[in-house]
Design an enzyme around this catalytic site. Structure first.
Site, mmCIF file in Angstrom:
data_model
loop_
_atom_site.group_PDB
_atom_site.id
_atom_site.type_symbol
_atom_site.label_atom_id
_atom_site.label_comp_id
_atom_site.label_asym_id
_atom_site.label_seq_id
_atom_site.Cartn_x
_atom_site.Cartn_y
_atom_site.Cartn_z
ATOM 1 N N ASN A 208 0.839 -1.192 0.000
ATOM 2 C CA ASN A 208 0.000 0.000 0.000
ATOM 3 C C ASN A 208 0.874 1.243 0.000
ATOM 4 O O ASN A 208 2.043 1.197 0.424
ATOM 5 C CB ASN A 208 -0.905 0.023 1.237
ATOM 6 C CG ASN A 208 -2.028 -0.983 1.138
ATOM 7 O OD1 ASN A 208 -2.492 -1.283 0.050
ATOM 8 N ND2 ASN A 208 -2.448 -1.514 2.276
ATOM 9 N N ASP A 304 -6.535 -10.680 9.328
ATOM 10 C CA ASP A 304 -7.114 -9.384 9.699
ATOM 11 C C ASP A 304 -6.634 -9.057 11.115
ATOM 12 O O ASP A 304 -7.198 -9.532 12.103
ATOM 13 C CB ASP A 304 -8.637 -9.461 9.639
ATOM 14 C CG ASP A 304 -9.294 -8.094 9.748
ATOM 15 O OD1 ASP A 304 -8.756 -7.254 10.501
ATOM 16 O OD2 ASP A 304 -10.324 -7.868 9.097
ATOM 17 N N LYS A 337 -16.952 -0.415 8.975
ATOM 18 C CA LYS A 337 -15.728 -1.140 9.323
ATOM 19 C C LYS A 337 -15.606 -1.294 10.827
ATOM 20 O O LYS A 337 -15.220 -2.365 11.325
ATOM 21 C CB LYS A 337 -14.507 -0.402 8.763
ATOM 22 C CG LYS A 337 -13.179 -1.080 9.069
ATOM 23 C CD LYS A 337 -12.008 -0.360 8.401
ATOM 24 C CE LYS A 337 -10.693 -1.058 8.700
ATOM 25 N NZ LYS A 337 -9.539 -0.400 8.017
#
Length: 398
Positions: A208, A304, A337
């Site tokens: 990213n 995650d 989220k």
């Protein structure tokens, strides 16, 4: 502030050793007791007589001095101080510290101590920038060694850049900060930062666009409030925080393992831009470009990390803060989220290219919690970090 604090001052070799005389004077003026230790190289720049006269204490110099060992052995000397300060800290002494080498009195004291150590580096800019020195700095930071400086400027060798030892009053301020109790004193806080690099082959990876600047700023702000900060970072461009234990990782899986390895903590701030996917079966050798065809890549989801820690049934941090970098419907996506991950807060920001936030010096965030969404004005990343740290301190105190 420093009344009756005992400072063990290690002076190593280098032209900056002359500043140690003023440092001793300022420490004594502030009420501290200074026990000086000099390396052989330090004695080439300043005399033990000058150091002793200003400190009003005996100077310790030799590991094998039988008189010194009888009066106060090096083990006791290393542990009787409230703080150990190395000023100047040369590249050579920092390398010894990083590798656990104990071949003189100074390096032996540093290896034998369980007291907090603060170093003020001083060296040529090329030495400071050398990969070996930077590796040693990362090791020392991960070991909990604190840094003050170096500053940037002209040097005795005629070059210009980072490597000048911090000025004596700067070092005194850093020493005073070591003894201050802030609202987060006694709190242990985890901060993740930077991107992760997920390998495709030995020369390519998925990542990213994150500089890690916001994560570093948050870690610094939390440390300034007295927290013990563990900083787990991917391969970020930003400098590492100087008052944190730094853990370097490469991939999302490594980051999760590192995060789990430092628990328990009172709070966790997940500012890292973790790659959502990795390549299944990353190649051990470079994928060669072939005419008439493109390589086929299979992807798998990365762990995650935010959800894993947020949804812990035992040992969950009291406060879990996630970040949401969005490009559209920022608040709606970030609110969803937060509910999906199970964290306490989400710090949302718009990272569309036109904002200049990703990789820039400013940020504009909205903090989303159970109470709703609170949008903050656009400001420098240091200011965002300071405001977030204050809010974390207030929440943990309630």
């Amino acid at each position: 502030m420093l009344d009756d604090k005992r400072i063990l001052l290690i002076i190593s070799g280098g032209i900056a050793a002359y500043k140690s005389l003023e440092l001793i004077r300022q420490l004594r003026k502030a009420g501290a007791w200074v026990t000086p230790v000099m390396t052989g190289a330090a004695r080439e720049f300043v005399t033990p007589l000058s150091v002793s006269a200003l400190a009003e204490e005996k100077v310790y110099q030799d590991l094998f001095d039988l008189t010194d060992e009888a009066e106060m052995g090096h083990i006791e000397l290393s542990r009787s101080a409230d703080l150990i300060v190395v000023a100047p800290a040369t590249a050579n002494l920092m390398a010894k510290m990083a590798q656990g080498i104990a071949d003189d009195l100074a390096s032996t004291l540093l290896l034998a101590t369980d007291t907090q150590v603060l170093v003020a580096p001083a060296m040529n800019v090329r030495m400071w920038d050398h990969p070996a020195t930077q590796r040693n700095i990362a090791t020392l930071q991960s070991d909990g060694i604190r840094f003050v400086g170096p500053n940037e400027g002209a040097m005795a060798c005629g070059e210009f850049g980072p490597g000048r030892m911090a000025e004596p009053l700067e070092i005194v301020s850093a020493i005073e900060a070591e003894f201050e109790e802030g609202p987060l004193t006694g709190r242990r806080i985890l901060v993740t930062s930077g991107p992760t690099h997920e390998p495709i082959d030995p020369v390519r990876y998925i990542a990213n666009r994150s500089s890690g600047a916001q994560g570093t700023a948050i870690a610094q702000a939390l440390s300034a409030l007295g927290a013990e900060v563990i900083f787990v970072t991917g391969p970020a461009e930003a400098a590492r925080p100087t008052h944190a234990r730094v853990v370097e990782v490469e991939t999302a899986s490594q980051m999760l393992e590192a995060v789990q390895g430092v628990l328990p903590v009172d709070a966790a701030v997940f500012a890292a831009a973790v790659a959502d996917w990795r390549v299944e079966g990353a190649r051990d050798s470079k994928i060669k470009k072939e005419a008439g065809g493109l390589p086929s890549l299979s992807f798998a989801e990365n762990p995650d990390i935010l959800a894993t820690i947020s949804q812990m049934t035992e040992g969950r941090p009291d406060l879990v803060v996630g970040f949401a970098a969005e490009t559209d419907d920022v608040i709606a996506h970030a609110t969803a989220k937060r509910a999906r991950k199970g964290c306490d807060w989400i710090v949302a920001n718009d990272v569309s290219p036109e904002t200049g936030i990703m990789g820039g010096t400013e940020n504009a965030v909205t903090v989303i919690s159970q109470e709703g969404a609170e949008s903050w004005p656009r400001m420098g990343k240091d200011a965002v970090a300071s405001a977030l740290a204050d809010r974390i301190a207030q929440t943990l105190a309630d």
